[in-house]
Scaffold this active site. Structure first.
Site: not given
Lengths: 121, 214
Positions: B118, B121-123
C-alpha cells in the site's frame, strides 16, 4: 506538470503529496517488529467503534493522517498518529469538545505516571 | 502472540494483562487514548465491553485465517475459482468478512509472482491476515516495492528467476489484495489442515513462499 522519468509518455503532477511514496528512493526494508501494546489496540478499537457509530469514515481518518505531514510520519509512531486523527475526527463531528478532552486528559494524568496506573480502576 | 511477553502480575480492570512496556512513563498520546475512550463511554457512544470485544476480535484475526482460505483453494478447484472470481464473497462465506471492501485474490503460477503493498498508507487484508507487520507500513517498503520489487523481494530471501513475471498490486482503502501462493510440490493427497500448515503470512503478502514439505 512534468514528465515521469520512467514513463515519459505520462504527465504527472509535481505537487505529489508526501504520503504518496510509491517509487521514491529509500533504503533497505527494516525488519524490526514489535507486539502491539494494549493502548495501540485500543486506539484501533476506537477507530473501528467510532466509524461504526457513523462519526467518520476511513477517508476521514486518512485525511487527518495525511494533513499531519511528513514530519509527523517521521517522528510519531503509527498509533500515535492514529489517535491524533481519531481525536480530530471526533472533535470535528461534534462528539466532544477540545475543552472536554483537555479536562479529561488532566484527570487521567493526575491518576499516575504509567499507562497502567492512569486507568480509571 | 507469545504470552511470556506479558507481566502476569498486573492485570487491567478488564482482566487483560498489561505488557511490561506499559510501565514506561505515561505518554501524551496514551493519555489522549485513555481520555477519548472514557469520554466516549461516559457519553454512551460505546461501552468498555465493546472496546474489549473489538480487541479480542482483532487478536483472533491472524494469518491462520488466510492459511485456511489458501489451503481450501489448493484442495478444491471450485472454491479456487470462486475465490479468484470474487474474493470478498468467497472469504465471507468462510466466516472472514471483509466488510464493504473488495478483496482480490491474485494467483502465483509457474511464471508469475504477485506481491502486495500500500504505497499511500497501510491498507492490508486484515480479515485474513490480522494487523499488518511493521515493515509493511515503512517508507522503505511502500516506496520501493512498486519501483524495484525484485530487489525488495531479495531482501526477504525471495529470489525470482529472471523469466518470472513480477506483478505488484497497490492496495487502497477500498480494495485489498491477498496472494494465493502456488501449491508446493509433494503435497498430493494432503488434507486442508496439513496444507494450511505450509502457508505463511509472508507467502500471502508475496514477500515469502510457502514452506516446503519435509
Amino acid at each position: 506538470m512534468s514528465k515521469s522519468p520512467d514513463h515519459p509518455e505520462h504527465d504527472f503532477p509535481e505537487a505529489r503529496r508526501w504520503h504518496d511514496m510509491g517509487g521514491d528512493a529509500a533504503g533497505p526494508v527494516p525488519n524490526d517488529q514489535h507486539d502491539f501494546a494494549l493502548w495501540e489496540k485500543r486506539v484501533d478499537a476506537l477507530m473501528i467503534l467510532g466509524s461504526a457509530r457513523g462519526h467518520f469514515t476511513v477517508d476521514g481518518l486518512r485525511r487527518c493522517l495525511e494533513d499531519m505531514g511528513e514530519k509527523a510520519f517521521e517522528e510519531m509512531t503509527y498509533y500515535e498518529r492514529w489517535v491524533a486523527s481519531v481525536n480530530q475526527n471526533f472533535i470535528e463531528a461534534g462528539v466532544y469538545t477540545l475543552e472536554e478532552l483537555g479536562a479529561k486528559m488532566e484527570e487521567v494524568k493526575a491518576r499516575g505516571d504509567t499507562y497502567g496506573a492512569a486507568q480509571n480502576a | 502472540m507469545p504470552h511470556d511477553h506479558y507481566d502476569h502480575h498486573h492485570l487491567s480492570p478488564s482482566g487483560h494483562p498489561y505488557r511490561e512496556d506499559n510501565d514506561a512513563p505515561l505518554s501524551y498520546w496514551q493519555t489522549m487514548e485513555i481520555a477519548i475512550r472514557e469520554i466516549m463511554i461516559e457519553k454512551g457512544e460505546f461501552t468498555a465491553a465493546e472496546v474489549n470485544a473489538q480487541i479480542e476480535a482483532m487478536d483472533a484475526r491472524n494469518p491462520t485465517n488466510g492459511a485456511k482460505v489458501v489451503a481450501r483453494a489448493w484442495d478444491e478447484p471450485s472454491f479456487k475459482a470462486a475465490l479468484l472470481a470474487d474474493g470478498s464473497k468467497a472469504t465471507r462465506e468462510m466466516g472472514f468478512d471483509i466488510g464493504p471492501m473488495n478483496l482480490v485474490a491474485v494467483e502465483n503460477t509457474e511464471d508469475t509472482h504477485n506481491v502486495i503493498v500500500c504505497t499511500l498508507c497501510s491498507c492490508y487484508p486484515r480479515n485474513l491476515l490480522g494487523l499488518p507487520p511493521d515493515w509493511y507500513k515503512t517508507r522503505e517498503y511502500r516506496s520501493r516495492t512498486v519501483k524495484e520489487p525484485r530487489k525488495v523481494l531479495a531482501e526477504f530471501g525471495v529470489d525470482l528467476p529472471e523469466a518470472t513475471t513480477c506483478r505488484v498490486h497497490d492496495s487502497t482503502a477500498d480494495m485489498r489484495y491477498i496472494v494465493l501462493p502456488a501449491r508446493p510440490a509433494g503435497t498430493e493427497g494432503w488434507s486442508q489442515e496439513q496444507l494450511a500448515e505450509l502457508v505463511t503470512r509472508d507467502s500471502m503478502i508475496g514477500t515469502g513462499l510457502p514452506k516446503v514439505p519435509g
